[in-house]
Design a protein around this motif. Structure first.
Motif, PDB file in Angstrom:
ATOM      1  N   LEU A 279       0.744  -1.137  -0.146  1.00 51.70           N
ATOM      2  CA  LEU A 279       0.027   0.019  -0.054  1.00 51.70           C
ATOM      3  C   LEU A 279       0.873   1.130   0.102  1.00 51.70           C
ATOM      4  O   LEU A 279       1.903   1.219   0.698  1.00 51.70           O
ATOM      5  N   GLU A 280       0.227   2.227  -0.423  1.00 48.58           N
ATOM      6  CA  GLU A 280       0.870   3.726  -0.714  1.00 48.58           C
ATOM      7  C   GLU A 280       0.674   4.139   0.670  1.00 48.58           C
ATOM      8  O   GLU A 280      -0.457   4.221   1.291  1.00 48.58           O
ATOM      9  N   ILE A 281       1.335   5.072   1.061  1.00 47.53           N
ATOM     10  CA  ILE A 281       1.302   6.035   2.337  1.00 47.53           C
ATOM     11  C   ILE A 281       0.678   7.052   1.903  1.00 47.53           C
ATOM     12  O   ILE A 281       1.184   7.965   1.045  1.00 47.53           O
ATOM     13  N   TYR A 282      -0.518   7.774   2.858  1.00 43.64           N
ATOM     14  CA  TYR A 282      -0.861   8.797   2.384  1.00 43.64           C
ATOM     15  C   TYR A 282      -0.788   9.577   3.775  1.00 43.64           C
ATOM     16  O   TYR A 282      -1.370   9.383   4.706  1.00 43.64           O
ATOM     17  N   ASP A 283       0.070  10.700   3.872  1.00 44.78           N
ATOM     18  CA  ASP A 283       0.041  11.552   5.149  1.00 44.78           C
ATOM     19  C   ASP A 283       0.246  10.798   6.205  1.00 44.78           C
ATOM     20  O   ASP A 283      -0.411  10.828   7.360  1.00 44.78           O
ATOM     21  N   GLN A 284       1.203   9.633   6.187  1.00 44.88           N
ATOM     22  CA  GLN A 284       1.789   8.540   7.308  1.00 44.88           C
ATOM     23  C   GLN A 284       0.556   7.771   7.678  1.00 44.88           C
ATOM     24  O   GLN A 284       0.456   7.221   8.575  1.00 44.88           O
ATOM     25  N   MET A 285      -0.559   7.608   6.542  1.00 45.95           N
ATOM     26  CA  MET A 285      -1.689   6.651   6.937  1.00 45.95           C
ATOM     27  C   MET A 285      -1.552   5.688   5.844  1.00 45.95           C
ATOM     28  O   MET A 285      -1.263   6.098   4.748  1.00 45.95           O
ATOM     29  N   TYR A 286      -2.003   4.562   6.172  1.00 53.03           N
ATOM     30  CA  TYR A 286      -2.463   3.382   5.132  1.00 53.03           C
ATOM     31  C   TYR A 286      -3.960   3.352   4.904  1.00 53.03           C
ATOM     32  O   TYR A 286      -4.617   3.240   5.971  1.00 53.03           O
ATOM     33  N   ILE A 287      -4.515   3.779   3.606  1.00 51.74           N
ATOM     34  CA  ILE A 287      -5.788   3.847   3.571  1.00 51.74           C
ATOM     35  C   ILE A 287      -6.202   2.567   2.675  1.00 51.74           C
ATOM     36  O   ILE A 287      -5.787   2.252   1.583  1.00 51.74           O
ATOM     37  N   ILE A 288      -7.053   1.849   3.043  1.00 52.98           N
ATOM     38  CA  ILE A 288      -7.857   0.745   2.263  1.00 52.98           C
ATOM     39  C   ILE A 288      -9.089   0.775   2.014  1.00 52.98           C
ATOM     40  O   ILE A 288     -10.211   0.954   2.740  1.00 52.98           O
ATOM     41  N   ASP A 289      -9.410   1.056   0.609  1.00 49.28           N
ATOM     42  CA  ASP A 289     -10.339   1.526   0.146  1.00 49.28           C
ATOM     43  C   ASP A 289     -10.735   1.098  -1.291  1.00 49.28           C
ATOM     44  O   ASP A 289     -10.346   1.671  -2.272  1.00 49.28           O
ATOM     45  N   PRO A 290     -10.890  -0.433  -1.731  1.00 47.89           N
ATOM     46  CA  PRO A 290     -10.765  -0.890  -2.816  1.00 47.89           C
ATOM     47  C   PRO A 290     -11.496  -0.280  -3.940  1.00 47.89           C
ATOM     48  O   PRO A 290     -11.060   0.020  -5.195  1.00 47.89           O
ATOM     49  N   ASP A 291     -12.844   0.422  -3.572  1.00 50.28           N
ATOM     50  CA  ASP A 291     -13.693   1.129  -4.587  1.00 50.28           C
ATOM     51  C   ASP A 291     -13.515   2.271  -4.750  1.00 50.28           C
ATOM     52  O   ASP A 291     -14.274   2.967  -5.313  1.00 50.28           O
ATOM     53  N   ASN A 292     -12.531   3.139  -4.246  1.00 51.53           N
ATOM     54  CA  ASN A 292     -12.369   4.428  -3.968  1.00 51.53           C
ATOM     55  C   ASN A 292     -13.474   5.320  -3.849  1.00 51.53           C
ATOM     56  O   ASN A 292     -13.884   6.153  -4.493  1.00 51.53           O
ATOM     57  N   ARG A 293     -14.292   4.660  -2.790  1.00 53.03           N
ATOM     58  CA  ARG A 293     -15.311   5.549  -2.517  1.00 53.03           C
ATOM     59  C   ARG A 293     -15.226   6.815  -1.854  1.00 53.03           C
ATOM     60  O   ARG A 293     -16.012   7.890  -1.667  1.00 53.03           O
ATOM     61  N   PHE A 294     -13.804   7.048  -1.125  1.00 52.07           N
ATOM     62  CA  PHE A 294     -13.719   8.162  -0.267  1.00 52.07           C
ATOM     63  C   PHE A 294     -12.357   8.796  -0.724  1.00 52.07           C
ATOM     64  O   PHE A 294     -11.374   7.874  -1.084  1.00 52.07           O
ATOM     65  N   ASN A 295     -12.130   9.975  -0.678  1.00 49.89           N
ATOM     66  CA  ASN A 295     -10.815  10.620  -0.966  1.00 49.89           C
ATOM     67  C   ASN A 295     -10.071  10.667   0.621  1.00 49.89           C
ATOM     68  O   ASN A 295     -10.695  11.264   1.427  1.00 49.89           O
ATOM     69  N   ARG A 390     -15.682  13.542   0.135  1.00 44.96           N
ATOM     70  CA  ARG A 390     -14.745  13.844   1.461  1.00 44.96           C
ATOM     71  C   ARG A 390     -15.928  14.210   2.463  1.00 44.96           C
ATOM     72  O   ARG A 390     -15.898  15.290   3.258  1.00 44.96           O
ATOM     73  N   ALA A 391     -17.122  13.296   2.486  1.00 49.45           N
ATOM     74  CA  ALA A 391     -18.186  13.497   3.776  1.00 49.45           C
ATOM     75  C   ALA A 391     -18.852  14.747   3.398  1.00 49.45           C
ATOM     76  O   ALA A 391     -19.370  15.147   4.281  1.00 49.45           O
ATOM     77  N   GLU A 392     -18.955  15.214   2.221  1.00 55.03           N
ATOM     78  CA  GLU A 392     -19.866  16.410   1.960  1.00 55.03           C
ATOM     79  C   GLU A 392     -21.130  16.117   1.911  1.00 55.03           C
ATOM     80  O   GLU A 392     -21.514  15.155   1.246  1.00 55.03           O
ATOM     81  N   GLN A 393     -22.025  16.723   2.576  1.00 56.65           N
ATOM     82  CA  GLN A 393     -23.541  16.392   2.561  1.00 56.65           C
ATOM     83  C   GLN A 393     -24.334  17.510   1.947  1.00 56.65           C
ATOM     84  O   GLN A 393     -24.350  18.634   2.143  1.00 56.65           O
ATOM     85  N   LEU A 394     -25.081  16.706   1.085  1.00 53.11           N
ATOM     86  CA  LEU A 394     -25.892  17.654   0.216  1.00 53.11           C
ATOM     87  C   LEU A 394     -27.297  17.302   0.499  1.00 53.11           C
ATOM     88  O   LEU A 394     -27.795  15.992   0.440  1.00 53.11           O
ATOM     89  N   ARG A 395     -28.143  18.277   1.004  1.00 54.28           N
ATOM     90  CA  ARG A 395     -29.409  18.140   1.347  1.00 54.28           C
ATOM     91  C   ARG A 395     -30.557  18.909   0.454  1.00 54.28           C
ATOM     92  O   ARG A 395     -30.420  19.861   0.225  1.00 54.28           O
ATOM     93  N   PHE A 396     -31.444  18.261  -0.022  1.00 53.09           N
ATOM     94  CA  PHE A 396     -32.666  18.905  -0.651  1.00 53.09           C
ATOM     95  C   PHE A 396     -33.763  18.635  -0.150  1.00 53.09           C
ATOM     96  O   PHE A 396     -34.216  17.253   0.242  1.00 53.09           O
ATOM     97  N   SER A 397     -34.401  19.752   0.406  1.00 50.73           N
ATOM     98  CA  SER A 397     -35.870  19.300   0.996  1.00 50.73           C
ATOM     99  C   SER A 397     -37.122  20.221   0.547  1.00 50.73           C
ATOM    100  O   SER A 397     -36.789  21.299   0.050  1.00 50.73           O
ATOM    101  N   THR A 398     -38.236  19.673   0.412  1.00 47.50           N
ATOM    102  CA  THR A 398     -39.351  20.597  -0.052  1.00 47.50           C
ATOM    103  C   THR A 398     -40.313  20.074   0.658  1.00 47.50           C
ATOM    104  O   THR A 398     -40.748  19.064   1.464  1.00 47.50           O
ATOM    105  N   TYR A 399     -41.443  21.180   1.007  1.00 48.12           N
ATOM    106  CA  TYR A 399     -42.559  21.008   1.828  1.00 48.12           C
ATOM    107  C   TYR A 399     -43.672  21.631   1.583  1.00 48.12           C
ATOM    108  O   TYR A 399     -43.602  22.682   0.587  1.00 48.12           O
TER     109      TYR A 399
END
Length: 769
Positions: A279-295, A390-399
């Motif tokens: 694994l490659e090191i990112y900022d002293q961390m080993y990130i295991i994310d096979p499907d690249n769901r997270f940056n 990067r865990a950004e949350q997008l919310r749409f609401s209507t009422y």
């Protein structure tokens, strides 16, 4: 009088039934256990010390008697009324187990065991030569057990020391020993000893001793050092303390399973500990994310451990708090594995199980308020928790909602609302300046845009556009900041009917409701609370300041009073300063009884480009979360009487100054049923004189214009939902003549017209404060 007599007779009979039903179904020789009575026999203790000792013993005795309220046992009554249930499910079983109780019998009480508990508790508090006895008192079909304790003299700490060696852990304990909880001349107390062991353990955890435990520390007490009631104490490491607990550990590798699923890992052949060589090191961390769901950048502000640093429980917990507050993970778990025992190194693994990335929720709500409106609302909400990886949350609401007038003193008009909003919440600060965001919570940058359409049938329609951009961050669980760099609202009217125009001629204040408004400026709020901690006394404070159009008004030289009012998009912009403070104090007398108090004070001052505060930013009083004896938004300002207005409906009364005080006693009756008694007081006032609302301006006689109401309430606390019903009556009305404002002499619950005019039922979700 005859009707009142029958009411009293029925209530008395029902109460007698509740009292007697608990004992009427007992078998011959059985007695209902009504509780324990504790007597402390000594002349050497104060009343306070006796009370504390008695309460401590009583808290530890088992079993507890059946729940009682004002001498009644309603849960036992319900349990007996339902009888035996053949199945462990269904409505009958639910009533039996949730609303009712099985009788607690004298034969269920182990009196010898409880007698020993009384002695042990006393000795743990320093009364080493305590003795106790008990006797059983039976009366008809009930029984009480009386425990008599003779505590003797309480032992005092003569001295306390730590006996430590020169090892690494011995030196570490010596560094924190001077802040000990065990003090000379204090009474011996086992709870203090336990707290001292936990204190040392917590501080060692900050110094790398991950495997240390409070159980590895032993405290010895010697009561034979003198002939007086004194004890000499010393603390030391147990001889059986494992070598692992004595080692100070450092971080070797940080490994993150960003998309952890135990089934997926098994299927793909992953194991923990995991071979990270490829694994490659990112900022002293080993990130295991096979499907690249997270940056991987998502973890920059969350993971606190770095390779080579000493383990710290603070960084350990801080990382977990921040990962949880990202809002993208359902489960957050970490594990430690020893990588090199000789060098005291271990690897830390974070196993992160994501939430569903997208959710769609439909909600329907029925509403009722004290202004005699009923209706409903439908909400549709869509959320994406990881829109840009990067865990950004997008919310749409209507009422869409509809409120209809049902009854009341005057005719009113149906209110139709519909709207939509789009909000992006980013778990980091996007800002050119620096903010102090240290703490266990991820700071957020929030951007929002929304639109709302309000149609008050046969009167007018309003369009409301709003947008905002700002930051939300916390120092800790107690302190929260929110800064909106800009908050813009654009309101304009449409379809103002001739009927409403006629009303505006007689009530110019109504003109402000349909005036076009442009409001923009920064808003800052500060919140401090301790209500999440299990303490007898907790507080909540929220302060807010709203500065609208200030810089623009100063730069352009705007002045509405001198015909220098400035416009943007052909709409005069608002210029004002607004401040509000909300302080709450809660005190628990016991687990079942408490009081809640609130003080709200606020002022909004228009100047420059504005003569008045915009209607949407004014203060309002009355309603389910305010002075509950008055209809929503109809109280004030000052001594102005809204019933004098020449209109076919009650319109909202806004003010520039608000002062409100609330006191509420709360009692827990049953598992989900709570009772409340409350008193509310307050009003709103105007900064400037308003000819159309005489008596509305704030003056030196403001205290004579305080409205007051009182009432009773019940709350159904179903954990996920609290349904509140509050019934209130006015006891001081500020718009009557000064010598007629107190209304105690006019209370007449037997008069149907008085009840119709004065009883105010508030139905709401959640507590008022």
């Amino acid at each position: 009088m005859n009707r009142q007599f029958y009411y009293i007779l029925i209530i008395s009979a029902f109460s007698l039934g509740i009292i007697s039903c608990g004992t009427s179904k007992l078998e011959k020789g059985e007695h209902l256990y009504t509780g324990a009575d504790i007597e402390i026999v000594t002349d050497s203790l104060s009343k306070k010390e006796k009370k504390e000792l008695k309460e401590g013993i009583k808290e530890n005795l088992t079993p507890k008697p059946n729940t009682s309220f004002l001498g009644l046992r309603p849960k036992l009554f319900i349990g007996n009324l339902v009888g035996e249930t053949k199945k462990n499910k269904g409505i009958k079983h639910w009533i039996k187990t949730k609303l009712g109780e099985e009788p607690v019998l004298l034969q269920d009480v182990d009196r010898v065991f409880n007698n020993d508990i009384a002695v042990n508790y006393a000795e743990n508090k320093g009364y080493f030569n305590a003795r106790a006895s008990y006797e059983t008192k039976q009366k008809n079909k009930t029984a009480e057990v009386k425990y008599t304790l003779k505590p003797g003299q309480r032992y005092i700490i003569k001295d306390f020391t730590y006996e430590l060696d020169s090892t690494t852990i011995g030196k570490a304990i010596a560094e924190v020993a001077d802040k000990t909880f065990i003090k000379k001349d204090n009474p011996f107390d086992l709870d203090v000893i336990k707290a001292e062991r936990e204190r040392v353990d917590a501080l060692l955890k900050e110094r790398g001793f991950y495997f240390f435990s409070p159980d590895h520390l032993i405290v010895e007490a010697d009561s034979t050092v003198t002939e007086d009631a004194e004890v000499s104490m010393k603390a030391m490491l147990k001889e059986t303390t494992p070598e692992l607990a004595k080692k100070k550990f450092r971080i070797n590798k940080v490994v993150v399973f960003a998309d952890y699923n135990v089934n997926e890992l098994t299927r793909k052949g992953y194991e923990i500990p995991y071979n990270t060589d490829s694994l490659e090191i990112y900022d002293q961390m080993y990130i295991i994310d096979p499907d690249n769901r997270f940056n991987p950048k998502m973890f920059d502000n969350s993971l606190q451990f770095e390779t080579g640093e000493i383990y710290s429980r603070k960084d350990h917990n801080l990382t977990l708090y921040r990962l949880n507050s990202l809002g993208v993970y359902k489960f957050v778990k970490n594990e430690f594995f020893i990588a090199d025992s000789a060098k005291n190194l271990f690897d830390v693994y974070y196993l992160l199980t994501p939430n569903e990335m997208q959710t769609l929720r439909l909600e329907t709500t029925a509403k009722s308020n004290s202004a005699d409106f009923v209706g409903g609302e439908v909400n549709l909400n869509w959320t994406h928790r990881n829109i840009f990886k990067r865990a950004e949350q997008l919310r749409f609401s209507t009422y869409t909602s509809l409120g209809m007038q049902v009854g009341g003193k005057r005719d009113d008009n149906n209110i139709y609302k519909t709207g939509a909003s789009l909000e992006l919440s980013i778990p980091r600060l996007i800002t050119p300046f620096k903010l102090d965001v240290s703490g266990g919570f991820v700071p957020r940058t929030n951007a929002k845009i929304g639109y709302e359409y309000i149609n008050r049938s046969s009167l007018y329609a309003l369009h409301n556009f709003n947008t905002s951009f700002g930051y939300l961050w916390k120092h800790n669980r107690r302190i929260e900041h929110e800064l909106k760099l800009f908050d813009v609202s654009l309101v304009y009217s449409q379809n103002v009917t001739d009927k409403y125009k006629d009303l505006m001629e007689d009530n110019p204040v109504l003109q402000r409701v349909v005036e076009d408004q442009l409001i923009f400026g920064p808003i800052y709020s500060f919140t401090y609370t301790t209500t999440m901690y299990p303490k007898r006394n907790t507080v909540y404070y929220r302060g807010m300041i709203d500065l609208a159009g200030n810089i623009t008004g100063l730069v352009t030289g705007a002045d509405a009073k001198e015909d220098k009012q400035k416009e943007i998009f052909d709409i005069p912009f608002s210029q004002f300063a607004k401040m509000e403070h909300d302080f709450r104090y809660y005190h628990d007398f016991s687990k079942r009884h408490s009081i809640a108090t609130r003080l709200i004070a606020g002022i909004a001052y228009p100047y420059g480009n504005s003569e008045y505060i915009p209607f949407s930013r004014q203060f309002f009083a009355g309603g389910t979360n305010s002075v509950r004896a008055f209809r929503a938004r109809t109280l004030g300002p000052g001594s102005y009487n809204p019933e004098d207005q020449d209109a076919s409906f009650f319109f909202d009364q806004g003010g520039d100054i608000r002062l409100e005080m609330n006191l509420e006693y709360r009692a827990k009756l049953w598992k989900f049923l709570n009772f409340a008694a409350f008193v509310d007081a307050g009003n709103i006032w105007l900064v400037n004189e308003d000819e159309e609302r005489p008596g509305g301006k704030f003056s030196k006689n403001w205290y004579k214009e305080i409205a007051m109401g009182a009432g009773l309430g019940v709350r159904f606390d179903f954990s996920i939902l609290i349904l509140r019903l509050d019934l209130a009556i006015p006891i001081r009305v500020p718009y009557y003549a000064e010598d007629e404002r107190w209304r105690f002499d006019d209370i007449d619950l037997g008069d149907s017209q008085w009840r119709k005019d004065n009883l105010m039922l508030n139905i709401a979700i959640g507590y008022p404060f």
